[in-house]
Design a protein around this motif. Structure first.
Motif, PDB file in Angstrom:
ATOM      1  N   ASN A   1     -34.994  23.222  54.930  1.00 22.57           N
ATOM      2  CA  ASN A   1     -34.819  24.214  53.879  1.00 22.57           C
ATOM      3  C   ASN A   1     -35.875  25.290  54.084  1.00 22.57           C
ATOM      4  O   ASN A   1     -37.026  24.980  54.392  1.00 22.57           O
TER       5      ASN A   1
ATOM      6  N   SER B   1     -20.901  32.275  55.292  1.00 26.97           N
ATOM      7  CA  SER B   1     -22.266  31.979  54.836  1.00 26.97           C
ATOM      8  C   SER B   1     -22.944  30.931  55.726  1.00 26.97           C
ATOM      9  O   SER B   1     -23.871  30.259  55.298  1.00 26.97           O
ATOM     10  N   THR B   2     -22.504  30.822  56.978  1.00 23.61           N
ATOM     11  CA  THR B   2     -23.073  29.839  57.913  1.00 23.61           C
ATOM     12  C   THR B   2     -23.556  30.529  59.183  1.00 23.61           C
ATOM     13  O   THR B   2     -22.827  31.329  59.774  1.00 23.61           O
TER      14      THR B   2
ATOM     15  N   LYS C   1     -27.610  30.275  51.042  1.00 23.67           N
ATOM     16  CA  LYS C   1     -27.304  30.285  49.604  1.00 23.67           C
ATOM     17  C   LYS C   1     -28.199  31.307  48.914  1.00 23.67           C
ATOM     18  O   LYS C   1     -29.411  31.318  49.131  1.00 23.67           O
ATOM     19  N   LYS C   2     -27.620  32.141  48.064  1.00 26.53           N
ATOM     20  CA  LYS C   2     -28.396  33.127  47.317  1.00 26.53           C
ATOM     21  C   LYS C   2     -29.191  32.429  46.222  1.00 26.53           C
ATOM     22  O   LYS C   2     -28.640  31.628  45.464  1.00 26.53           O
TER      23      LYS C   2
ATOM     24  N   CYS D   1     -30.184  26.197  54.086  1.00 19.80           N
ATOM     25  CA  CYS D   1     -30.084  24.788  53.705  1.00 19.80           C
ATOM     26  C   CYS D   1     -28.869  24.134  54.366  1.00 19.80           C
ATOM     27  O   CYS D   1     -28.120  24.789  55.093  1.00 19.80           O
ATOM     28  N   HIS D   2     -28.684  22.866  54.061  1.00 18.71           N
ATOM     29  CA  HIS D   2     -27.551  22.084  54.580  1.00 18.71           C
ATOM     30  C   HIS D   2     -27.424  22.221  56.101  1.00 18.71           C
ATOM     31  O   HIS D   2     -26.325  22.395  56.627  1.00 18.71           O
TER      32      HIS D   2
ATOM     33  N   VAL E   1     -32.978  34.207  49.517  1.00 17.19           N
ATOM     34  CA  VAL E   1     -31.910  33.264  49.856  1.00 17.19           C
ATOM     35  C   VAL E   1     -32.545  31.969  50.351  1.00 17.19           C
ATOM     36  O   VAL E   1     -33.720  31.944  50.738  1.00 17.19           O
TER      37      VAL E   1
ATOM     38  N   GLU F   1     -26.514  26.723  56.396  1.00 17.62           N
ATOM     39  CA  GLU F   1     -25.855  27.507  55.351  1.00 17.62           C
ATOM     40  C   GLU F   1     -26.861  28.420  54.657  1.00 17.62           C
ATOM     41  O   GLU F   1     -28.049  28.115  54.592  1.00 17.62           O
TER      42      GLU F   1
END
Length: 120
Positions: free
Chosen positions: A26, A57-58, A76-77, A86-87, A83, A74
């Motif tokens: 992360n 988004s990847t 994420k906002k 993550c993942h 941003v 990924e």
């Protein structure tokens, strides 16, 4: 005016990950850092080892010589200014990639792309 190439999976050879495992990763980025990362990385000479691009988004991180995707992460906002990356996933096939330091490789690769694109 400087022309910036939009890099997609069609910009270089690309083989998606068939088998992956989660990677504990992360990282928070500013929108400016994200803008630089989203530009990706396309190999220019034989010594360039990575091909990196964004779809939806990847982010995809592939080896330039084989086209094999090694990492995905990924985006994420979190807020209007940040941003979260993550993942993350790493390929789970020792014939394609063997590295016990995958988390550090991904971390260093993301930092290198941001710095590279900030200079260019």
């Amino acid at each position: 005016m400087i022309k910036i190439e939009i890099i997609t999976h069609n910009s270089w050879k690309f083989n998606p990950i068939n088998m992956s495992i989660p990677l504990e990763y992360n990282r928070v980025l500013s929108f400016n850092e994200l803008k630089l990362l989203k530009r990706g990385l396309k190999p220019k000479v034989m010594e360039d080892k990575w091909f990196v691009f964004l779809e939806e988004s990847t982010m995809y991180f592939s080896r330039s010589w084989t086209g094999n995707c090694i990492f995905t992460v990924e985006i994420k906002k979190l807020s209007n200014e940040t941003v979260l990356l993550c993942h993350a996933k790493v390929v789970n096939d020792e014939n394609i990639y063997r590295n016990d330091e995958s988390k550090n490789v991904l971390k260093d690769l993301i930092s290198m792309i941001i710095k590279h694109n900030d200079r260019n």
